[in-house]
Design a protein around this motif. Structure first.
Motif, short mmCIF file in Angstrom:
data_model
loop_
_atom_site.label_atom_id
_atom_site.label_comp_id
_atom_site.label_asym_id
_atom_site.label_seq_id
_atom_site.Cartn_x
_atom_site.Cartn_y
_atom_site.Cartn_z
N LYS A 18 11.30 -24.49 -24.32
CA LYS A 18 12.13 -24.97 -25.42
C LYS A 18 13.37 -25.70 -24.89
CE LYS A 18 14.73 -23.40 -29.44
NZ LYS A 18 15.24 -22.26 -30.17
N ALA A 19 14.01 -25.14 -23.88
CA ALA A 19 15.19 -25.78 -23.29
C ALA A 19 14.82 -27.13 -22.69
CB ALA A 19 15.81 -24.87 -22.23
N ARG A 20 13.69 -27.18 -22.02
CA ARG A 20 13.24 -28.46 -21.42
C ARG A 20 13.03 -29.51 -22.49
NH1 ARG A 20 8.69 -31.05 -20.96
NH2 ARG A 20 7.30 -29.35 -21.53
N LEU A 21 12.34 -29.13 -23.54
CA LEU A 21 12.05 -30.08 -24.62
C LEU A 21 13.32 -30.51 -25.35
CD1 LEU A 21 8.79 -28.44 -26.01
CD2 LEU A 21 8.97 -30.54 -24.66
N GLU A 22 14.22 -29.57 -25.60
CA GLU A 22 15.47 -29.90 -26.30
C GLU A 22 16.33 -30.86 -25.50
OE1 GLU A 22 17.26 -26.10 -27.22
OE2 GLU A 22 16.05 -25.88 -29.04
N LYS A 23 16.23 -30.80 -24.18
CA LYS A 23 17.00 -31.70 -23.32
C LYS A 23 16.27 -33.02 -23.09
CE LYS A 23 19.82 -28.30 -21.01
NZ LYS A 23 20.92 -28.55 -21.87
N GLY A 24 15.06 -33.13 -23.62
CA GLY A 24 14.29 -34.36 -23.46
C GLY A 24 13.81 -34.60 -22.04
N GLU A 55 12.08 -18.72 -8.66
CA GLU A 55 11.67 -19.92 -9.41
C GLU A 55 12.28 -19.90 -10.81
OE1 GLU A 55 7.29 -20.62 -7.38
OE2 GLU A 55 7.48 -19.23 -9.05
N PHE A 56 12.22 -18.75 -11.47
CA PHE A 56 12.78 -18.62 -12.81
C PHE A 56 14.26 -18.99 -12.83
CE2 PHE A 56 15.42 -15.63 -15.29
CZ PHE A 56 15.29 -16.23 -16.52
N VAL A 57 15.03 -18.43 -11.91
CA VAL A 57 16.47 -18.69 -11.87
C VAL A 57 16.73 -20.17 -11.61
CG1 VAL A 57 18.60 -18.23 -10.59
CG2 VAL A 57 17.10 -16.34 -11.25
N ARG A 58 16.04 -20.75 -10.66
CA ARG A 58 16.25 -22.17 -10.34
C ARG A 58 15.92 -23.07 -11.53
NH1 ARG A 58 13.58 -25.97 -5.83
NH2 ARG A 58 15.17 -27.59 -5.91
N ILE A 59 14.80 -22.82 -12.17
CA ILE A 59 14.38 -23.64 -13.31
C ILE A 59 15.36 -23.47 -14.46
CG2 ILE A 59 12.59 -23.93 -15.07
CD1 ILE A 59 10.57 -23.24 -12.75
N ALA A 60 15.73 -22.23 -14.76
CA ALA A 60 16.67 -21.98 -15.85
C ALA A 60 17.97 -22.75 -15.61
CB ALA A 60 16.95 -20.49 -15.98
N ARG A 61 18.51 -22.66 -14.42
CA ARG A 61 19.78 -23.34 -14.12
C ARG A 61 19.63 -24.85 -14.19
NH1 ARG A 61 21.99 -19.17 -9.55
NH2 ARG A 61 22.85 -17.69 -11.06
N LEU A 62 18.51 -25.39 -13.74
CA LEU A 62 18.28 -26.83 -13.84
C LEU A 62 18.24 -27.29 -15.29
CD1 LEU A 62 15.61 -27.46 -11.05
CD2 LEU A 62 17.96 -28.35 -11.12
#
Length: 82
Positions: A18-24, A55-62
């Motif tokens: 959802k965060a990825r999609l919301e950020k386009g 991986e989770f932490v890195r992706i979330a922060r990105l």
């Protein structure tokens, strides 16, 4: 050990997607930032591959998501730790 089918795990992945999609941000763009192939993103978003905690932490922060808040959301909604 929880599986990729665990409700809490699916919620984590759902919040990241959802965060990825919301950020386009496309899967390809996120993958390039991580130095991974696009299939890496597709596989964890579709439940074919499990993310480890690093991986989770890195992706979330990105994606501009605070990892602690994701975990608190899940555990607060369940009112218990599994």
């Amino acid at each position: 050990m929880a599986s990729i089918y665990d409700r809490d795990y699916q919620e984590v992945i759902g919040l990241l997607k959802k965060a990825r999609l919301e950020k386009g941000i496309t899967q390809i763009e996120l993958a390039k930032t991580l130095g991974k192939p696009q299939s890496f993103i597709a596989k964890f978003e579709n439940g074919e591959r499990r993310l480890d905690v690093v991986e989770f932490v890195r992706i979330a922060r990105l994606l501009g998501v605070e990892p602690k808040s994701v975990l608190e959301t899940i555990f607060d909604s369940n009112n218990s730790i599994h």
